[in-house]
Design a protein around this motif. Structure first.
Motif, short mmCIF file in Angstrom:
data_model
loop_
_atom_site.label_atom_id
_atom_site.label_comp_id
_atom_site.label_asym_id
_atom_site.label_seq_id
_atom_site.Cartn_x
_atom_site.Cartn_y
_atom_site.Cartn_z
N ASN A 1 0.83 -1.21 0.00
CA ASN A 1 0.00 0.00 0.00
C ASN A 1 0.86 1.26 0.00
O ASN A 1 0.52 2.26 -0.64
CB ASN A 1 -0.94 0.00 1.20
N ILE A 2 1.98 1.23 0.74
CA ILE A 2 2.88 2.39 0.76
C ILE A 2 3.49 2.62 -0.62
O ILE A 2 3.57 3.76 -1.10
CB ILE A 2 3.96 2.20 1.83
N CYS A 3 3.94 1.56 -1.27
CA CYS A 3 4.50 1.69 -2.62
C CYS A 3 3.47 2.24 -3.59
O CYS A 3 3.77 3.12 -4.41
CB CYS A 3 5.03 0.35 -3.11
N HIS A 4 2.25 1.76 -3.51
CA HIS A 4 1.20 2.22 -4.42
C HIS A 4 0.84 3.69 -4.18
O HIS A 4 0.59 4.43 -5.13
CB HIS A 4 -0.04 1.35 -4.27
N SER A 5 0.82 4.10 -2.92
CA SER A 5 0.48 5.49 -2.63
C SER A 5 1.64 6.43 -2.94
O SER A 5 1.43 7.58 -3.33
CB SER A 5 0.07 5.65 -1.16
N THR A 6 2.88 5.95 -2.78
CA THR A 6 4.06 6.77 -3.08
C THR A 6 4.30 6.87 -4.57
O THR A 6 4.61 7.94 -5.09
CB THR A 6 5.31 6.20 -2.39
N TRP A 7 4.14 5.73 -5.26
CA TRP A 7 4.38 5.67 -6.71
C TRP A 7 3.19 4.96 -7.37
O TRP A 7 3.19 3.71 -7.48
CB TRP A 7 5.67 4.91 -7.01
N PRO A 8 2.19 5.68 -7.84
CA PRO A 8 1.02 5.04 -8.47
C PRO A 8 1.38 4.12 -9.63
O PRO A 8 0.63 3.20 -9.95
CB PRO A 8 0.19 6.24 -8.95
N SER A 9 2.52 4.35 -10.28
CA SER A 9 2.93 3.50 -11.39
C SER A 9 3.14 2.05 -10.95
O SER A 9 3.05 1.12 -11.78
CB SER A 9 4.21 4.04 -12.03
N THR A 10 3.42 1.83 -9.67
CA THR A 10 3.67 0.46 -9.19
C THR A 10 2.41 -0.39 -9.13
O THR A 10 2.50 -1.58 -8.83
CB THR A 10 4.33 0.47 -7.79
N THR A 11 1.25 0.20 -9.42
CA THR A 11 0.02 -0.59 -9.42
C THR A 11 -0.15 -1.39 -10.70
O THR A 11 -1.08 -2.20 -10.80
CB THR A 11 -1.21 0.32 -9.23
N SER A 12 0.71 -1.16 -11.71
CA SER A 12 0.59 -1.90 -12.97
C SER A 12 0.83 -3.38 -12.73
O SER A 12 1.57 -3.77 -11.83
CB SER A 12 1.59 -1.37 -14.00
N GLN A 13 0.18 -4.19 -13.53
CA GLN A 13 0.26 -5.64 -13.33
C GLN A 13 1.69 -6.14 -13.47
O GLN A 13 2.14 -7.00 -12.71
CB GLN A 13 -0.65 -6.35 -14.34
N ARG A 14 2.44 -5.61 -14.44
CA ARG A 14 3.82 -6.06 -14.64
C ARG A 14 4.67 -5.75 -13.42
O ARG A 14 5.45 -6.59 -12.95
CB ARG A 14 4.42 -5.38 -15.88
N LEU A 15 4.55 -4.53 -12.89
CA LEU A 15 5.37 -4.16 -11.73
C LEU A 15 4.96 -4.92 -10.48
O LEU A 15 5.81 -5.24 -9.65
CB LEU A 15 5.30 -2.66 -11.48
N ARG A 16 3.68 -5.20 -10.33
CA ARG A 16 3.26 -6.01 -9.18
C ARG A 16 3.98 -7.35 -9.18
O ARG A 16 4.45 -7.82 -8.14
CB ARG A 16 1.74 -6.25 -9.23
N HIS A 17 4.07 -7.95 -10.36
CA HIS A 17 4.74 -9.25 -10.46
C HIS A 17 6.24 -9.11 -10.19
O HIS A 17 6.82 -9.92 -9.45
CB HIS A 17 4.50 -9.84 -11.85
#
Length: 323
Positions: free
Chosen positions: A73-89
């Motif tokens: 959640n911290i990564c997603h709120s700090t960098w919204p780009s990290t919510t992409s499916q590729r980056l999640r993996h």
């Protein structure tokens, strides 16, 4: 009550609560708080650096602060780009998942992995991933993930450049078109950028941005505004001199018919002390040593990056005068 009796009437029954009484000489600690309350109502309110600090306070907090959901959640709120499916993996395969990614991407890379000669190349990745987020007055205006292959001869020999937008693309914003130089300089306070380079094979990440601009200027002819972010990355040593390179991100904004700015270009290049843009292979060497190098503590990172950028310019100017 019986008349004439001296026995007082019974007191009414009081509600009984299950309470814990602490001796006045006993100091209450965080361990007295239920773990569910700590995790749900306290840790979820912390940002990344504060959560990392809290995890060092006790074994209990370290265990609670290590939960993957908190760091995701911290990564997603700090960098919204990290919510992409590729980056999640990709992030899920880091040694400690999102926590490892945050510890890599948030602080500064302070020095390269080694001081070996620049002709000795580290193992180069087959691919780089760029995760980019741009804010204006704390509002997200642009977010994108770009994958760059690094194995072709064309990439290795051509000047290294990562473009996030095609020539005909433009991103609308609420940024007013600057009418004066003072307004133009205000962008230094209002715009923020994060550019995270990720090596998916080596499972490392590094933020190449100064977060806030190191320079802002408007082109005298076109009127476009170029906002520059930069990071000076150590590249190892050559002989007795220490090599450094500048990773520069340029955001080009142009005016629209409505009087607001459009983002027309977002690009990354790597420049050496001679002012030359490095090719793909040499840029990868610099980036890999930064990815494998030590990290700072993340404090005052904006001031440090701006200072390093100015020192880089001074050294480049001294070198130009000597030549």
């Amino acid at each position: 009550m019986v008349a004439g009796s001296s026995t007082p009437p019974p007191k009414p029954a009081l509600c009984s609560y299950d309470t814990t009484v602490f001796d006045k000489n006993t100091t209450a600690t965080i361990s007295t708080v239920h773990p569910d309350i700590i995790e749900t109502h306290i840790l979820t309110r912390l940002d990344g650096p504060t959560l990392a600090s809290a995890s060092c306070a006790s074994a209990q907090l370290r265990a609670l602060a290590s939960h993957e959901d908190l760091w995701t959640n911290i990564c997603h709120s700090t960098w919204p780009s990290t919510t992409s499916q590729r980056l999640r993996h990709v992030i899920s395969e880091f040694p400690n998942g999102s926590r490892s990614f945050f510890s890599d991407a948030f602080p500064l890379a302070t020095r390269p992995a080694s001081s070996r000669n620049s002709s000795e190349n580290p193992d180069l990745p087959l691919e780089l991933i760029s995760a980019v987020d741009i804010y204006y007055k704390k509002e997200l205006i642009f977010s994108k993930v770009v994958e760059t292959e690094t194995v072709t001869s064309w990439f290795k020999c051509s000047p290294f450049r990562v473009d996030l937008l095609d020539q005909k693309e433009a991103v609308s914003t609420r940024i007013p078109h600057p009418d004066t130089e003072d307004t133009c300089r205000d962008l230094e306070d209002d715009m923020e950028l994060s550019w995270i380079i990720i090596d998916p094979t080596g499972k490392r990440a590094m933020n190449l941005s100064s977060q806030r601009p190191v320079s802002v200027h408007r082109h005298w002819l076109s009127g476009d505004v170029q906002v520059k972010f930069a990071a000076v990355v150590g590249g190892g040593s050559s002989g007795t001199a220490t090599e450094v390179a500048q990773c520069g991100v340029v955001v080009t904004c142009g005016g629209s018919a409505r009087g607001e700015m459009h983002v027309r270009e977002v690009s990354l290049q790597v420049e050496d002390m001679d002012g030359m843009f490095l090719n793909g292979k040499d840029s990868l060497v610099i980036l890999m040593r930064g990815l494998e190098g030590k990290r700072g503590k993340g404090k005052k990172r904006e001031e440090e990056r701006k200072k390093e950028f100015l020192e880089f310019l001074e050294k480049k100017e001294r070198g130009r005068k000597r030549s």
